[in-house]
Write a protein that holds these residues in place. Structure first.
Motif, PDB file in Angstrom:
ATOM      1  N   LEU A   1     -18.466  49.654 140.325  1.00 18.59           N
ATOM      2  CA  LEU A   1     -18.008  50.479 139.204  1.00 18.59           C
ATOM      3  C   LEU A   1     -18.823  50.178 137.942  1.00 18.59           C
ATOM      4  O   LEU A   1     -19.246  51.098 137.218  1.00 18.59           O
ATOM      5  N   MET A   2     -19.075  48.908 137.693  1.00 19.93           N
ATOM      6  CA  MET A   2     -19.846  48.540 136.503  1.00 19.93           C
ATOM      7  C   MET A   2     -21.288  49.044 136.621  1.00 19.93           C
ATOM      8  O   MET A   2     -21.897  49.472 135.639  1.00 19.93           O
ATOM      9  N   ALA A   3     -21.840  48.972 137.850  1.00 16.60           N
ATOM     10  CA  ALA A   3     -23.195  49.497 138.069  1.00 16.60           C
ATOM     11  C   ALA A   3     -23.226  50.987 137.751  1.00 16.60           C
ATOM     12  O   ALA A   3     -24.157  51.487 137.104  1.00 16.60           O
ATOM     13  N   PHE A   4     -22.170  51.702 138.177  1.00 14.12           N
ATOM     14  CA  PHE A   4     -22.080  53.144 137.895  1.00 14.12           C
ATOM     15  C   PHE A   4     -22.094  53.388 136.393  1.00 14.12           C
ATOM     16  O   PHE A   4     -22.851  54.217 135.879  1.00 14.12           O
ATOM     17  N   LEU A   5     -21.255  52.609 135.665  1.00 18.09           N
ATOM     18  CA  LEU A   5     -21.124  52.810 134.217  1.00 18.09           C
ATOM     19  C   LEU A   5     -22.430  52.515 133.477  1.00 18.09           C
ATOM     20  O   LEU A   5     -22.923  53.348 132.710  1.00 18.09           O
ATOM     21  N   ILE A   6     -22.990  51.331 133.716  1.00 16.44           N
ATOM     22  CA  ILE A   6     -24.193  50.929 132.970  1.00 16.44           C
ATOM     23  C   ILE A   6     -25.372  51.836 133.337  1.00 16.44           C
ATOM     24  O   ILE A   6     -26.078  52.356 132.470  1.00 16.44           O
ATOM     25  N   GLY A   7     -25.577  52.057 134.649  1.00 15.75           N
ATOM     26  CA  GLY A   7     -26.664  52.930 135.091  1.00 15.75           C
ATOM     27  C   GLY A   7     -26.496  54.332 134.534  1.00 15.75           C
ATOM     28  O   GLY A   7     -27.449  54.945 134.044  1.00 15.75           O
ATOM     29  N   GLY A   8     -25.269  54.827 134.588  1.00 13.89           N
ATOM     30  CA  GLY A   8     -24.984  56.161 134.062  1.00 13.89           C
ATOM     31  C   GLY A   8     -25.299  56.258 132.577  1.00 13.89           C
ATOM     32  O   GLY A   8     -25.898  57.231 132.118  1.00 13.89           O
ATOM     33  N   LEU A   9     -24.924  55.218 131.827  1.00  7.98           N
ATOM     34  CA  LEU A   9     -25.150  55.247 130.379  1.00  7.98           C
ATOM     35  C   LEU A   9     -26.638  55.246 130.035  1.00  7.98           C
ATOM     36  O   LEU A   9     -27.072  55.966 129.129  1.00  7.98           O
ATOM     37  N   ILE A  10     -27.419  54.460 130.784  1.00 10.14           N
ATOM     38  CA  ILE A  10     -28.866  54.440 130.514  1.00 10.14           C
ATOM     39  C   ILE A  10     -29.455  55.830 130.758  1.00 10.14           C
ATOM     40  O   ILE A  10     -30.245  56.352 129.965  1.00 10.14           O
ATOM     41  N   CYS A  11     -29.043  56.471 131.855  1.00 10.68           N
ATOM     42  CA  CYS A  11     -29.550  57.817 132.167  1.00 10.68           C
ATOM     43  C   CYS A  11     -29.072  58.837 131.139  1.00 10.68           C
ATOM     44  O   CYS A  11     -29.814  59.736 130.744  1.00 10.68           O
ATOM     45  N   LEU A  12     -27.828  58.693 130.703  1.00  5.32           N
ATOM     46  CA  LEU A  12     -27.268  59.590 129.689  1.00  5.32           C
ATOM     47  C   LEU A  12     -28.096  59.531 128.409  1.00  5.32           C
ATOM     48  O   LEU A  12     -28.445  60.552 127.818  1.00  5.32           O
ATOM     49  N   LEU A  13     -28.443  58.292 128.018  1.00  6.73           N
ATOM     50  CA  LEU A  13     -29.261  58.098 126.825  1.00  6.73           C
ATOM     51  C   LEU A  13     -30.601  58.827 126.976  1.00  6.73           C
ATOM     52  O   LEU A  13     -31.054  59.543 126.077  1.00  6.73           O
ATOM     53  N   GLY A  14     -31.228  58.656 128.164  1.00  4.59           N
ATOM     54  CA  GLY A  14     -32.504  59.315 128.425  1.00  4.59           C
ATOM     55  C   GLY A  14     -32.376  60.829 128.352  1.00  4.59           C
ATOM     56  O   GLY A  14     -33.221  61.516 127.777  1.00  4.59           O
ATOM     57  N   GLN A  15     -31.289  61.359 128.917  1.00  8.04           N
ATOM     58  CA  GLN A  15     -31.072  62.814 128.914  1.00  8.04           C
ATOM     59  C   GLN A  15     -30.913  63.333 127.484  1.00  8.04           C
ATOM     60  O   GLN A  15     -31.444  64.379 127.126  1.00  8.04           O
ATOM     61  N   LEU A  16     -30.178  62.587 126.665  1.00  5.67           N
ATOM     62  CA  LEU A  16     -29.980  63.017 125.273  1.00  5.67           C
ATOM     63  C   LEU A  16     -31.314  63.034 124.526  1.00  5.67           C
ATOM     64  O   LEU A  16     -31.581  63.952 123.749  1.00  5.67           O
ATOM     65  N   ILE A  17     -32.157  62.037 124.802  1.00  5.97           N
ATOM     66  CA  ILE A  17     -33.478  62.035 124.165  1.00  5.97           C
ATOM     67  C   ILE A  17     -34.242  63.286 124.587  1.00  5.97           C
ATOM     68  O   ILE A  17     -34.873  63.964 123.785  1.00  5.97           O
ATOM     69  N   MET A  18     -34.163  63.644 125.884  1.00  7.23           N
ATOM     70  CA  MET A  18     -34.889  64.826 126.375  1.00  7.23           C
ATOM     71  C   MET A  18     -34.388  66.112 125.722  1.00  7.23           C
ATOM     72  O   MET A  18     -35.170  66.973 125.339  1.00  7.23           O
ATOM     73  N   ASP A  19     -33.068  66.242 125.624  1.00  6.56           N
ATOM     74  CA  ASP A  19     -32.509  67.513 125.170  1.00  6.56           C
ATOM     75  C   ASP A  19     -32.496  67.671 123.660  1.00  6.56           C
ATOM     76  O   ASP A  19     -32.550  68.788 123.148  1.00  6.56           O
ATOM     77  N   LEU A  20     -32.389  66.559 122.935  1.00  5.69           N
ATOM     78  CA  LEU A  20     -32.180  66.687 121.488  1.00  5.69           C
ATOM     79  C   LEU A  20     -33.452  66.539 120.658  1.00  5.69           C
ATOM     80  O   LEU A  20     -33.439  66.800 119.471  1.00  5.69           O
ATOM     81  N   THR A  21     -34.566  66.121 121.290  1.00  2.00           N
ATOM     82  CA  THR A  21     -35.812  66.097 120.519  1.00  2.00           C
ATOM     83  C   THR A  21     -36.416  67.493 120.516  1.00  2.00           C
ATOM     84  O   THR A  21     -36.392  68.175 121.536  1.00  2.00           O
ATOM     85  N   PRO A  22     -36.955  67.920 119.359  1.00  2.00           N
ATOM     86  CA  PRO A  22     -37.441  69.292 119.245  1.00  2.00           C
ATOM     87  C   PRO A  22     -38.684  69.570 120.100  1.00  2.00           C
ATOM     88  O   PRO A  22     -38.835  70.669 120.610  1.00  2.00           O
ATOM     89  N   PHE A  23     -39.592  68.607 120.275  1.00  2.00           N
ATOM     90  CA  PHE A  23     -40.771  68.881 121.095  1.00  2.00           C
ATOM     91  C   PHE A  23     -40.436  68.596 122.559  1.00  2.00           C
ATOM     92  O   PHE A  23     -39.430  67.957 122.856  1.00  2.00           O
ATOM     93  N   SER A  24     -41.289  69.085 123.457  1.00  2.00           N
ATOM     94  CA  SER A  24     -40.908  68.983 124.869  1.00  2.00           C
ATOM     95  C   SER A  24     -41.220  67.594 125.411  1.00  2.00           C
ATOM     96  O   SER A  24     -42.324  67.096 125.295  1.00  2.00           O
ATOM     97  N   VAL A  25     -40.183  66.951 125.969  1.00  5.32           N
ATOM     98  CA  VAL A  25     -40.299  65.605 126.522  1.00  5.32           C
ATOM     99  C   VAL A  25     -40.385  65.732 128.035  1.00  5.32           C
ATOM    100  O   VAL A  25     -39.464  66.226 128.672  1.00  5.32           O
TER     101      VAL A  25
END
Lengths: 157, 119, 336
Positions: free
Chosen positions: B5-29
């Motif tokens: 469960l902890m692996a799911f949470l921590i791994g998920g959060l790291i990926c979530l952070l990466g996704q937010l960087i991709m979607d919220l930066t104005p230039f294409s990542v």
């Protein structure tokens, strides 16, 4: 006189570009941020939880955690590579974005998709050379970071 | 089970952070940008000693994302510097991650031999 | 003088579209225009070993089918004008090798079809040739690997990204006859408003399309009402919005007579994001749907505005913006 004319033309072009950018910003469809974030969280989390489950099984065989960790990495790379070969990983990626890019399986996907894609151009200039189009920068900057950290540590310790 | 469960949470959060960087930066990542950023980020976070606690909590949730690869590179370089001085500082990162890198190259090559892209 | 206004050619001998053929891939074959295509491929390889070879074969096949619809054979074609999106336009060059028709290779990115129609009309109208074949092709997978990423990479496409159409279109231009003829053509200028996002071609091309349309209407003293349908090549949904906005600013309301080939070719359920793109997008919609509609007298005057984004991966990486181009061709039913 010619300079002045050019300057006016340039600033007019700049004005047009800025105005057009503004128009695009209003009309551009936004990515579904919340849905993408949830998908990335769920799939990324699932991949890591799956790896942890394998890890737990391997630990049962008596292997120390450090070696078990390496074995898990190899298994995950294998799965990422296999799913890419089977043509499944790009569909997962379309749904989960960073959720399937950031785990080590995504790194395997980057290597296999590039190597496979250029197979028709031969095994030297195709597969081997193109294999690192995406993974290459990762290795280069990873190694550079490690060397910088190592040297700084050496002089500061 | 808690570990998973902890692996799911921590791994998920790291990926979530990466996704937010991709979607919220104005230039294409692109995926390349994200992978490079995660590895460099992981290496430097690890150099300050902040990544090991994450692994203690999340297990595979912190080692499977590529920031874990950065962590291994950084820790390899640091322990190399401890043991073998300057040469260890230079080669330690590669040494620690050699199995993973070789595995990726060999498995990648094999898969490319077997399969064809489907488009 | 056969030129009027700033940029428009008048074809007083009204060269006609003698025949046309459209071939598409499986995804396009599931779209709303499927009944208008001559051949729908079962897979993207078309029995070949690589996608590039498949694209080349599609282009050849389109030319052959267009010829088969007439009494002519390949020797009766004076010239072949063809192009595609790949480096050194290999699809067109290698197809021309097999077809053995005197050949001029063209590149205008996705506007190549309009470009080839204009030049073919010039040759026929000027009396330099009686029959000129125009053909273009594009292929989703060949374009994807050349311009973007490996096809199996698990990345997300941006909402403004477009889907390169797999297909090939060919149209044979010949002497005046009843049915669809080419009356006017407006050659566009390269226009660049500083777009740098390679996932957003529609925005890069819309200013060129709006400019070409405005100049076409001015040069020909026509208005939107003179046309039954105005089609841009491959602006996609975002580009279409921008085109409508830009035209309205110049005092020209496009209304519902205006559409875009990239939007017509796919269903919204086909997950192509902003719509279709590629040389074949305008070509298969024109050769399939538009010419058929003209023959059936559903429409009598159609303006095709082929749009192209003139970029390369190299220019993108060097930080260049994406210049756009657009050419307009007026297709009309002439009753003689």
């Amino acid at each position: 006189m010619a300079d002045l004319k050019k300057e006016i033309e340039d600033s007019l072009q700049q004005y047009k570009e800025a105005e057009y950018q503004e128009l695009i910003q209003q009309l551009r469809p936004k990515p579904p941020v919340v849905k993408n974030a949830l998908a990335a969280f769920a799939v990324g989390g699932f991949i890591c939880a799956f790896a942890q489950a394998i890890n737990n099984v391997i630990i049962q065989t008596g292997l120390p955690q450090k070696e078990a960790g390496t074995v898990v990495v190899i298994i995950m790379i294998f799965l990422g590579a296999l799913l890419t070969g089977l043509g499944v990983y790009d569909n997962i990626g379309k749904f989960s974005g960073a959720g399937s890019i950031i785990p080590i399986t995504g790194f395997a996907n980057a290597i296999v998709s590039s190597a496979m894609e250029w197979k028709r151009e031969g095994y030297l200039f195709g597969v081997a050379a193109k294999m690192f189009t995406i993974a290459g920068p990762v290795l280069v900057y990873g190694i550079l970071s490690s060397v910088v950290i190592g040297i700084v540590y050496y002089f500061l310790k | 089970m808690v570990k998973i469960l902890m692996a799911f949470l921590i791994g998920g959060l790291i990926c979530l952070l990466g996704q937010l960087i991709m979607d919220l930066t104005p230039f294409s990542v692109t995926p390349t940008h994200i992978l490079v950023a995660v590895v460099i980020g992981g290496a430097f976070v690890s150099a300050f000693g902040w990544y090991q606690p994450l692994i203690d909590i999340g297990g595979a949730g912190a080692t499977i994302p590529l920031s874990g690869f950065g962590h291994s590179l950084a820790q390899g370089a640091i322990s190399g510097a401890e043991k073998n001085g300057l040469l260890g500082a230079i080669g330690g990162g590669m040494e620690a991650t050699a199995v993973g890198v070789v595995g990726a190259v060999v498995l990648g090559y094999l898969m490319a031999l077997i399969f064809n892209p489907q488009g | 003088m056969k030129k009027i206004g700033q940029q428009t050619l008048v074809f007083s001998n009204t060269p006609a579209v003698v025949s046309a053929a459209a071939i598409v891939g499986p995804k396009e074959g599931q779209g709303p225009l499927k009944i208008n295509f001559d051949l729908i491929l079962k897979d993207n390889l078309f029995g070949e070993k690589s996608w590039e070879k498949a694209e080349c074969k599609m282009l050849q096949e389109a030319v052959n089918r267009a010829v088969d619809k007439t009494d002519l054979d390949l020797d009766g074609i004076d010239f072949l004008l063809a192009g595609d999106l790949l480096n050194q336009t290999i699809s067109a060059n290698f197809a021309a090798r097999q077809l053995a028709i005197p050949f001029l290779g063209l590149y205008g990115a996705c506007s190549t079809f309009a470009e080839s129609l204009i030049l073919a009309s010039v040759l026929v109208d000027g009396g330099y040739a009686t029959h000129v074949m125009t053909a273009v092709s594009s292929h989703h997978d060949t374009a994807e690997r050349q311009f973007r990423f490996p096809t199996e990479l698990g990345n997300q496409r941006s909402p403004s990204a477009q889907w390169t159409v797999t297909g090939a279109g060919a149209a044979l231009i010949g002497p005046k006859q009843e049915g669809p003829c080419i009356t006017y053509a407006t050659i566009g200028k390269v226009i660049d408003l500083g777009i740098k996002d390679s996932n957003d071609m529609g925005s890069a091309m819309a200013p060129a399309a709006a400019d070409t349309l405005a100049i076409h209407l001015k040069d020909t003293s026509r208005s939107i009402d003179d046309y039954d349908l105005i089609l841009t090549g491959d602006l996609g949904s975002l580009g279409k919005f921008l085109m409508e906005h830009l035209s309205e600013r110049q005092g020209c309301r496009l209304g519902d007579k205006y559409s875009d080939c990239g939007i017509l070719i796919y269903d919204s359920s086909q997950d192509t994001h902003a719509g279709g793109s590629g040389c074949a997008c305008a070509a298969v919609v024109t050769c399939g749907y538009v010419l058929e509609s003209l023959r059936l007298k559903k429409y009598n005057k159609v303006l095709i505005i082929g749009t192209g984004a003139l970029l390369s991966p190299t220019s993108m990486q060097q930080g260049e913006s994406i210049p756009g181009i657009a050419h307009a061709v007026s297709l009309e039913n002439i009753n003689s």
